[in-house]
Structures are given as C-alpha cells and as structure tokens.
Design a protein around this motif. Sequence first.
Motif, mmCIF file in Angstrom:
data_model
loop_
_atom_site.group_PDB
_atom_site.id
_atom_site.type_symbol
_atom_site.label_atom_id
_atom_site.label_comp_id
_atom_site.label_asym_id
_atom_site.label_seq_id
_atom_site.Cartn_x
_atom_site.Cartn_y
_atom_site.Cartn_z
ATOM 1 N N ILE A 54 -6.301 6.043 -0.266
ATOM 2 C CA ILE A 54 -6.564 6.191 1.175
ATOM 3 C C ILE A 54 -5.648 5.254 1.957
ATOM 4 N N GLU A 55 -5.534 4.011 1.470
ATOM 5 C CA GLU A 55 -4.649 3.050 2.133
ATOM 6 C C GLU A 55 -3.183 3.480 1.983
ATOM 7 N N PHE A 56 -2.823 3.987 0.794
ATOM 8 C CA PHE A 56 -1.456 4.474 0.561
ATOM 9 C C PHE A 56 -1.106 5.556 1.585
ATOM 10 N N LYS A 57 -2.012 6.509 1.756
ATOM 11 C CA LYS A 57 -1.773 7.608 2.690
ATOM 12 C C LYS A 57 -1.648 7.095 4.120
ATOM 13 N N ARG A 58 -2.510 6.160 4.490
ATOM 14 C CA ARG A 58 -2.479 5.593 5.846
ATOM 15 C C ARG A 58 -1.131 4.906 6.109
ATOM 16 N N GLU A 59 -0.675 4.111 5.121
ATOM 17 C CA GLU A 59 0.598 3.405 5.268
ATOM 18 C C GLU A 59 1.776 4.371 5.261
ATOM 19 N N LEU A 60 1.673 5.422 4.461
ATOM 20 C CA LEU A 60 2.750 6.406 4.380
ATOM 21 C C LEU A 60 2.892 7.181 5.695
ATOM 22 N N ILE A 61 1.781 7.476 6.340
ATOM 23 C CA ILE A 61 1.832 8.173 7.634
ATOM 24 C C ILE A 61 2.559 7.306 8.661
ATOM 25 N N LYS A 62 2.398 5.977 8.555
ATOM 26 C CA LYS A 62 3.084 5.057 9.473
ATOM 27 C C LYS A 62 4.583 4.981 9.175
ATOM 28 N N SER A 63 4.922 4.781 7.895
ATOM 29 C CA SER A 63 6.330 4.548 7.549
ATOM 30 C C SER A 63 7.124 5.844 7.371
ATOM 31 N N LYS A 64 6.415 6.946 7.032
ATOM 32 C CA LYS A 64 7.034 8.267 6.839
ATOM 33 C C LYS A 64 7.930 8.361 5.600
ATOM 34 N N GLU A 65 7.941 7.309 4.775
ATOM 35 C CA GLU A 65 8.847 7.347 3.629
ATOM 36 C C GLU A 65 8.262 6.578 2.439
ATOM 37 N N ALA A 66 8.324 7.212 1.271
ATOM 38 C CA ALA A 66 7.875 6.548 0.051
ATOM 39 C C ALA A 66 8.947 6.683 -1.021
ATOM 40 N N GLU A 67 8.991 5.685 -1.865
ATOM 41 C CA GLU A 67 9.870 5.742 -3.032
ATOM 42 C C GLU A 67 9.148 6.489 -4.142
ATOM 43 N N VAL A 68 9.873 7.336 -4.851
ATOM 44 C CA VAL A 68 9.313 8.104 -5.959
ATOM 45 C C VAL A 68 10.083 7.753 -7.222
ATOM 46 N N VAL A 69 9.368 7.302 -8.244
ATOM 47 C CA VAL A 69 10.011 7.027 -9.532
ATOM 48 C C VAL A 69 9.376 7.958 -10.558
ATOM 49 N N LEU A 70 10.181 8.876 -11.080
ATOM 50 C CA LEU A 70 9.711 9.831 -12.077
ATOM 51 C C LEU A 70 10.158 9.378 -13.454
ATOM 52 N N TYR A 71 9.195 9.187 -14.343
ATOM 53 C CA TYR A 71 9.492 8.788 -15.724
ATOM 54 C C TYR A 71 9.421 10.031 -16.603
ATOM 55 N N LYS A 112 5.213 10.571 -16.038
ATOM 56 C CA LYS A 112 4.525 9.626 -15.165
ATOM 57 C C LYS A 112 5.264 9.586 -13.831
ATOM 58 N N ALA A 113 4.524 9.396 -12.738
ATOM 59 C CA ALA A 113 5.143 9.307 -11.417
ATOM 60 C C ALA A 113 4.554 8.120 -10.661
ATOM 61 N N HIS A 114 5.420 7.327 -10.062
ATOM 62 C CA HIS A 114 5.011 6.117 -9.342
ATOM 63 C C HIS A 114 5.490 6.234 -7.894
ATOM 64 N N PHE A 115 4.590 5.969 -6.950
ATOM 65 C CA PHE A 115 4.895 6.128 -5.527
ATOM 66 C C PHE A 115 4.660 4.812 -4.799
ATOM 67 N N VAL A 116 5.645 4.389 -4.002
ATOM 68 C CA VAL A 116 5.549 3.136 -3.254
ATOM 69 C C VAL A 116 5.924 3.399 -1.800
ATOM 70 N N VAL A 117 5.048 3.009 -0.878
ATOM 71 C CA VAL A 117 5.368 3.128 0.545
ATOM 72 C C VAL A 117 6.474 2.132 0.863
ATOM 73 N N LEU A 118 7.552 2.629 1.495
ATOM 74 C CA LEU A 118 8.690 1.772 1.820
ATOM 75 C C LEU A 118 8.536 1.178 3.218
ATOM 76 N N PRO A 119 9.040 -0.044 3.404
ATOM 77 C CA PRO A 119 8.911 -0.686 4.728
ATOM 78 C C PRO A 119 9.896 -0.086 5.729
ATOM 79 N N LEU A 120 9.595 -0.275 6.989
ATOM 80 C CA LEU A 120 10.504 0.120 8.058
ATOM 81 C C LEU A 120 11.459 -1.026 8.341
ATOM 82 N N ALA A 121 12.675 -0.707 8.735
ATOM 83 C CA ALA A 121 13.642 -1.749 9.084
ATOM 84 C C ALA A 121 13.209 -2.464 10.359
#
Length: 200
Positions: A54-71, A112-121
């Motif tokens: 829920i927090e991930f989604k909230r932060e992602l809506i703000k930043s609009k960008e997430a890093e995706v790492v596919l293993y 496996k897939a890992h998702f990280v909300v990225l910061p805004l500049a």
Amino acid sequence: MTHTIDITVETYSRLEKLAVGFDSPEAVIKRLLDKAEGKPETKPTLTFIPEDEIEFKRELIKSKEAEVVLYKVDGTREVSRWNANRLTESSNLRGNLWSGLLRNWKEKGIQKAHFVVLPLAQFYPDGSTDRVDIDKALSLQLNLTYEEMQLLEYEVHESESDDGLLYGHYIEVDLDSSDPEVLEMAGITADNYSFEVHLD
C-alpha cells in the motif's frame, strides 16, 4: 493440429510417476520441456521497496517511476524502469504488473522481480539539480540498480560543439574511489571508464 507418437509402456509408466493430480501425459511432457528450456515452473516472487504494498503504491503514484529488476532462471538479471504515469489509487498494482511488465513471465524465464520506487530529482534556486536523474540514466546503461549507482564515484562533463552548443554529457568514473564489485558488475575497467549519458 496434433500428432500421434508411440511410446513404450516403460516410458509411459515413467510419465505417470511424474504426473501431478490429474495431469495428462501432454501436461507432464510440457512441464519437462519447460524445465529443459530453463523456464520457471512457478510464478515469480515479487518484492517491493517500500515493503508494504500500500505504501509502495502511494509512493509510486507520487514519483511516477519505479526501478524493476528481473532475475532470470539462467542466472542473469535485467534492470529497467516502470513508467507509472497512469497508476491511480483505484488501480490494481499486481494486476498492472502481471498484465504488463511480467506478461509472458514463463517464456521470458523470470524467476523473481524486485520493484523500488525511485526518488524525484531536487532542483535548486540557481537552476542546478542533484545527480538523481544522471544516476537513473547511467544505471540503465550499465544494467546497475539505482542503489548500486550510489557506490560509483564519477564526474559529469558537458559535451559541446565547436561553437559552444551543448549536445550531451559524458561521465568519467573514478576507479580508485568506486566500489570494486559494482565496477566489475558494470564491466568498467581502466580502458572504458568514460560513458555518454543522454538526459531529457
């Protein structure tokens, strides 16, 4: 279209032993082929930063960008970006992933897939900015995560035409001050420590 093949009673008995539930012989053969071709048998596990979805989604809506790492099952990994401009509070987070980035996960060999909300500049009054956007751009070029990029020390230089027109940037990596493991992952050596980075 189907083909009929003949197999011995012994081979059929071996297939029966590998059946799960009411598997047909074809289902068993498909599962064995998937394994031989390096395709995962179960859906990829998903992890998020922030960990709470829920927090991930909230932060992602703000930043609009997430890093995706596919293993992948072959031991490799792929770093990319999720442009989440259309994500809203009412969007189904996992539904978006399974129908988008993770579609055809078995054929792609995703384990496996890992998702990280990225910061805004951050932009400053003098018009300058921090190196967030450059780190993002460079990490994609080097197939590194944003966090790994923080372990590289580098300087940004402007590329200009003879008449002073700015047409890009290039990066020089400090090999002595950067993390050796990250340098190795990125394939950075004394022979190739300079990279072009294109920014919007």
